[in-house]
Design a protein around this motif. Structure first.
Motif, PDB file in Angstrom:
ATOM      1  N   PHE A  94       0.822  -1.174  -0.018  1.00 37.94           N
ATOM      2  CA  PHE A  94      -0.079   0.060  -0.093  1.00 37.94           C
ATOM      3  C   PHE A  94       0.842   1.317  -0.157  1.00 37.94           C
ATOM      4  O   PHE A  94       0.601   2.442  -0.640  1.00 37.94           O
ATOM      5  CB  PHE A  94      -0.926   0.091   1.202  1.00 37.94           C
ATOM      6  N   ALA A  95       2.014   1.391   0.764  1.00 39.72           N
ATOM      7  CA  ALA A  95       3.034   2.376   0.688  1.00 39.72           C
ATOM      8  C   ALA A  95       3.279   2.725  -0.690  1.00 39.72           C
ATOM      9  O   ALA A  95       3.732   3.712  -1.073  1.00 39.72           O
ATOM     10  CB  ALA A  95       3.855   2.074   1.736  1.00 39.72           C
ATOM     11  N   GLN A  96       3.404   1.971  -1.723  1.00 41.53           N
ATOM     12  CA  GLN A  96       3.979   2.147  -2.899  1.00 41.53           C
ATOM     13  C   GLN A  96       3.049   3.024  -3.840  1.00 41.53           C
ATOM     14  O   GLN A  96       3.325   3.573  -4.664  1.00 41.53           O
ATOM     15  CB  GLN A  96       4.277   0.756  -3.766  1.00 41.53           C
ATOM     16  N   VAL A  97       1.760   3.000  -3.415  1.00 44.06           N
ATOM     17  CA  VAL A  97       0.754   3.840  -4.022  1.00 44.06           C
ATOM     18  C   VAL A  97       0.218   4.670  -2.983  1.00 44.06           C
ATOM     19  O   VAL A  97      -0.811   5.680  -3.432  1.00 44.06           O
ATOM     20  CB  VAL A  97      -0.429   2.928  -4.574  1.00 44.06           C
ATOM     21  N   GLY A  98       1.044   5.058  -2.105  1.00 45.28           N
ATOM     22  CA  GLY A  98       0.412   6.049  -0.963  1.00 45.28           C
ATOM     23  C   GLY A  98      -0.708   6.078  -0.105  1.00 45.28           C
ATOM     24  O   GLY A  98      -1.034   6.907   0.326  1.00 45.28           O
ATOM     25  N   VAL A  99      -1.106   4.675  -0.026  1.00 44.20           N
ATOM     26  CA  VAL A  99      -2.187   4.368   0.787  1.00 44.20           C
ATOM     27  C   VAL A  99      -1.985   3.363   2.065  1.00 44.20           C
ATOM     28  O   VAL A  99      -2.599   2.436   2.152  1.00 44.20           O
ATOM     29  CB  VAL A  99      -3.557   4.040   0.049  1.00 44.20           C
ATOM     30  N   GLU A 100      -0.810   3.476   2.543  1.00 45.77           N
ATOM     31  CA  GLU A 100      -0.457   2.682   3.735  1.00 45.77           C
ATOM     32  C   GLU A 100      -1.439   2.686   4.823  1.00 45.77           C
ATOM     33  O   GLU A 100      -1.564   1.420   5.629  1.00 45.77           O
ATOM     34  CB  GLU A 100       0.947   2.931   3.807  1.00 45.77           C
ATOM     35  N   ALA A 101      -2.139   3.738   4.813  1.00 45.57           N
ATOM     36  CA  ALA A 101      -3.330   3.654   6.026  1.00 45.57           C
ATOM     37  C   ALA A 101      -4.187   2.488   5.790  1.00 45.57           C
ATOM     38  O   ALA A 101      -4.888   2.164   6.998  1.00 45.57           O
ATOM     39  CB  ALA A 101      -4.082   4.887   5.949  1.00 45.57           C
ATOM     40  N   LEU A 102      -4.220   1.944   4.575  1.00 48.58           N
ATOM     41  CA  LEU A 102      -5.303   0.746   4.339  1.00 48.58           C
ATOM     42  C   LEU A 102      -4.628  -0.581   4.785  1.00 48.58           C
ATOM     43  O   LEU A 102      -5.435  -1.516   4.477  1.00 48.58           O
ATOM     44  CB  LEU A 102      -5.876   0.719   3.015  1.00 48.58           C
ATOM     45  N   THR A 103      -3.585  -0.465   5.576  1.00 46.91           N
ATOM     46  CA  THR A 103      -3.099  -1.942   6.086  1.00 46.91           C
ATOM     47  C   THR A 103      -4.086  -2.671   7.035  1.00 46.91           C
ATOM     48  O   THR A 103      -4.209  -3.573   7.107  1.00 46.91           O
ATOM     49  CB  THR A 103      -1.737  -1.620   6.841  1.00 46.91           C
ATOM     50  N   GLY A 189       2.934  -5.333  14.074  1.00 44.53           N
ATOM     51  CA  GLY A 189       3.783  -5.174  13.061  1.00 44.53           C
ATOM     52  C   GLY A 189       3.664  -3.918  12.306  1.00 44.53           C
ATOM     53  O   GLY A 189       4.549  -3.058  12.114  1.00 44.53           O
ATOM     54  N   THR A 190       2.193  -3.314  12.435  1.00 44.08           N
ATOM     55  CA  THR A 190       1.846  -2.190  11.603  1.00 44.08           C
ATOM     56  C   THR A 190       2.109  -1.021  12.448  1.00 44.08           C
ATOM     57  O   THR A 190       2.939   0.137  11.713  1.00 44.08           O
ATOM     58  CB  THR A 190       0.610  -2.097  11.025  1.00 44.08           C
ATOM     59  N   THR A 191       1.682  -1.030  13.712  1.00 40.70           N
ATOM     60  CA  THR A 191       2.085   0.243  14.414  1.00 40.70           C
ATOM     61  C   THR A 191       3.217   0.503  15.119  1.00 40.70           C
ATOM     62  O   THR A 191       3.763   1.247  15.399  1.00 40.70           O
ATOM     63  CB  THR A 191       0.796   0.151  15.480  1.00 40.70           C
ATOM     64  N   LEU A 192       3.792  -0.744  15.603  1.00 42.60           N
ATOM     65  CA  LEU A 192       5.113  -0.826  16.252  1.00 42.60           C
ATOM     66  C   LEU A 192       6.192  -0.889  15.271  1.00 42.60           C
ATOM     67  O   LEU A 192       7.219  -0.250  15.414  1.00 42.60           O
ATOM     68  CB  LEU A 192       5.216  -1.936  17.276  1.00 42.60           C
ATOM     69  N   GLY A 193       6.003  -1.720  13.934  1.00 42.03           N
ATOM     70  CA  GLY A 193       7.246  -1.911  13.217  1.00 42.03           C
ATOM     71  C   GLY A 193       7.242  -0.994  12.488  1.00 42.03           C
ATOM     72  O   GLY A 193       8.295  -0.416  11.911  1.00 42.03           O
ATOM     73  N   TYR A 194       6.058  -0.340  11.849  1.00 44.05           N
ATOM     74  CA  TYR A 194       6.287   0.614  10.716  1.00 44.05           C
ATOM     75  C   TYR A 194       5.969   2.058  11.337  1.00 44.05           C
ATOM     76  O   TYR A 194       5.877   2.992  10.623  1.00 44.05           O
ATOM     77  CB  TYR A 194       5.249   0.211   9.627  1.00 44.05           C
ATOM     78  N   GLY A 195       5.321   2.074  12.733  1.00 44.20           N
ATOM     79  CA  GLY A 195       5.185   3.450  13.224  1.00 44.20           C
ATOM     80  C   GLY A 195       3.828   4.080  12.800  1.00 44.20           C
ATOM     81  O   GLY A 195       3.665   5.290  12.928  1.00 44.20           O
ATOM     82  N   GLN A 196       2.932   3.312  12.210  1.00 47.89           N
ATOM     83  CA  GLN A 196       1.515   3.823  11.745  1.00 47.89           C
ATOM     84  C   GLN A 196       0.579   4.327  13.020  1.00 47.89           C
ATOM     85  O   GLN A 196       0.923   3.339  14.111  1.00 47.89           O
ATOM     86  CB  GLN A 196       0.814   2.913  10.934  1.00 47.89           C
ATOM     87  N   SER A 197      -0.059   5.304  12.943  1.00 48.18           N
ATOM     88  CA  SER A 197      -0.809   5.452  14.260  1.00 48.18           C
ATOM     89  C   SER A 197      -1.816   4.459  14.487  1.00 48.18           C
ATOM     90  O   SER A 197      -2.421   3.971  13.772  1.00 48.18           O
ATOM     91  CB  SER A 197      -1.407   6.919  13.936  1.00 48.18           C
ATOM     92  N   THR A 198      -1.846   4.152  15.944  1.00 51.69           N
ATOM     93  CA  THR A 198      -3.042   3.079  16.187  1.00 51.69           C
ATOM     94  C   THR A 198      -4.455   3.559  16.040  1.00 51.69           C
ATOM     95  O   THR A 198      -5.191   2.834  15.538  1.00 51.69           O
ATOM     96  CB  THR A 198      -2.887   2.983  17.662  1.00 51.69           C
ATOM     97  N   GLY A 199      -4.731   4.910  15.812  1.00 52.88           N
ATOM     98  CA  GLY A 199      -6.085   5.295  15.514  1.00 52.88           C
ATOM     99  C   GLY A 199      -6.253   5.089  13.933  1.00 52.88           C
ATOM    100  O   GLY A 199      -7.354   4.797  13.823  1.00 52.88           O
ATOM    101  N   VAL A 200      -5.411   5.470  13.208  1.00 52.14           N
ATOM    102  CA  VAL A 200      -5.683   5.142  11.856  1.00 52.14           C
ATOM    103  C   VAL A 200      -5.740   3.579  11.530  1.00 52.14           C
ATOM    104  O   VAL A 200      -6.462   3.126  10.976  1.00 52.14           O
ATOM    105  CB  VAL A 200      -4.370   5.764  10.975  1.00 52.14           C
ATOM    106  N   ASP A 202      -6.874   1.366  13.539  1.00 55.75           N
ATOM    107  CA  ASP A 202      -8.003   0.764  14.139  1.00 55.75           C
ATOM    108  C   ASP A 202      -9.173   1.205  13.334  1.00 55.75           C
ATOM    109  O   ASP A 202     -10.136   0.720  13.235  1.00 55.75           O
ATOM    110  CB  ASP A 202      -8.206   1.243  15.653  1.00 55.75           C
ATOM    111  N   HIS A 203      -9.421   2.338  12.841  1.00 55.35           N
ATOM    112  CA  HIS A 203     -10.294   2.955  12.040  1.00 55.35           C
ATOM    113  C   HIS A 203     -10.350   2.172  10.988  1.00 55.35           C
ATOM    114  O   HIS A 203     -11.584   1.693  10.669  1.00 55.35           O
ATOM    115  CB  HIS A 203     -10.078   4.397  11.685  1.00 55.35           C
ATOM    116  N   TYR A 204      -9.501   1.915   9.976  1.00 59.85           N
ATOM    117  CA  TYR A 204      -9.983   1.213   8.800  1.00 59.85           C
ATOM    118  C   TYR A 204      -9.949  -0.348   9.124  1.00 59.85           C
ATOM    119  O   TYR A 204     -10.746  -1.009   8.517  1.00 59.85           O
ATOM    120  CB  TYR A 204      -8.484   1.202   7.942  1.00 59.85           C
ATOM    121  N   PHE A 205      -9.456  -0.896  10.054  1.00 64.32           N
ATOM    122  CA  PHE A 205      -9.626  -2.138  10.515  1.00 64.32           C
ATOM    123  C   PHE A 205     -11.312  -2.319  11.010  1.00 64.32           C
ATOM    124  O   PHE A 205     -11.708  -3.303  10.538  1.00 64.32           O
ATOM    125  CB  PHE A 205      -8.786  -2.771  11.724  1.00 64.32           C
TER     126      PHE A 205
END
Length: 283
Positions: A94-103, A189-200, A202-205
């Motif tokens: 998803f990061a390759q197309v700029g939408v890594e929030a969709l993990t 892996g997403t929040t701790l390994g790659y540093g994505q916000s937990t709120g982002v 959890d929202h998409y999840f």
């Protein structure tokens, strides 16, 4: 000189004999599966203590397997690693197309529909299923099954149907652990390994996690457990050839159960998601 038709006749006879033997094997297996399913009522009525013992053995393991926690820990570790792979592959893709929030969407979608059920099927076949085949095979070559028949005990109900019921009971908490571990691994892996916000995350999840998908996922796991236990009980019940034959029966049972479980996943997925897919990329 020998004519061509004369040369082809033995080959044709061998081919037809192979087809006949294969078809007869399918018939024998189908008969065994039918008798096992029909004897579940007898197993519940007469052999409840045996079923409880098998549930404890399948869930927590016996001997050396009990030291590591049995099938629960093994299946949890397998789904933990696959959930972490969802985080790695999903975030980078998803990061390759700029939408890594969709993990979070990837975890809610792929873990529930495919990854967790398939991983659970592999774990069940390699642990509970292989153990059932080895136990029944050892009893067969030691003539213990024949001894049960002499004593008036119904061997299919006592040995095969009881293991089938125990496997279906055990798969429910085991699959709960599997799904939870896959979700935890993907989130960590997403929040701790790659540093994505937990709120982002959890929202998409939570947006894309469909409760009906979880129900279908559990039904899929139960269907796979049913097929796996039937296949492994058949190969163990009909093992021949001494200890080497038991090992061969375990290998054939694992191969057949894995192929059968994949076929179950395909058929159920087509039946449930084949038309609309039950998916809308919105929210």
């Amino acid at each position: 000189m020998t004519s061509a038709p004369a040369v082809l006749r033995p080959r044709l006879r061998r081919f037809l004999a192979t087809c006949r033997d294969g078809w007869n094997t399918v018939g024998v297996q189908t008969e065994f599966y039918g008798r096992t399913l029909a004897s579940t009522g007898t197993a519940i009525a007469r052999y409840r203590a045996q079923i409880l013992i098998l549930i404890a053995q399948m869930g927590l393991g016996v001997g050396a397997l009990a030291v590591v926690g049995g099938t629960v820990v093994i299946l949890g570790f397998l789904t933990l690693t696959t959930g972490a792979l969802v985080a790695v592959q999903g975030y980078n893709s998803f990061a390759q197309v700029g939408v890594e929030a969709l993990t979070g969407f990837a975890s809610a979608y792929f873990n529930v529909r495919l990854i967790a059920p398939l991983t659970a099927g592999v774990g069940l076949a390699a642990t509970i299923g292989a153990g059932a085949t080895a136990q029944l095979g050892a009893m067969r070559i030691n003539e213990e099954i024949d001894a049960l028949e002499v004593m008036g005990i119904r061997p299919i109900a006592y040995l095969a149907s009881s293991r089938l019921i125990a496997g279906l009971v055990v798969v429910v908490p085991l699959y709960c652990v599997a799904v939870i571990m896959s979700f935890v691994a993907a989130r960590a892996g997403t929040t701790l390994g790659y540093g994505q916000s937990t709120g982002v995350y959890d929202h998409y999840f939570q947006t894309f996690l469909n409760p009906s998908d979880l129900i279908w996922s559990f039904l899929l796991a139960v269907s796979m457990a049913l097929v796996i236990m039937l296949v492994h009980c058949y190969y163990g019940f009909n093992a021949t050839g001494g200890p080497a034959g038991v090992g061969e029966a375990v290998g054939r049972a694992v191969r057949a159960s894995l192929v059968s479980s994949i076929a179950v996943v395909l058929c159920v997925s087509l039946a449930v998601y084949g038309q609309s897919g039950n998916f809308n990329l919105a929210g």
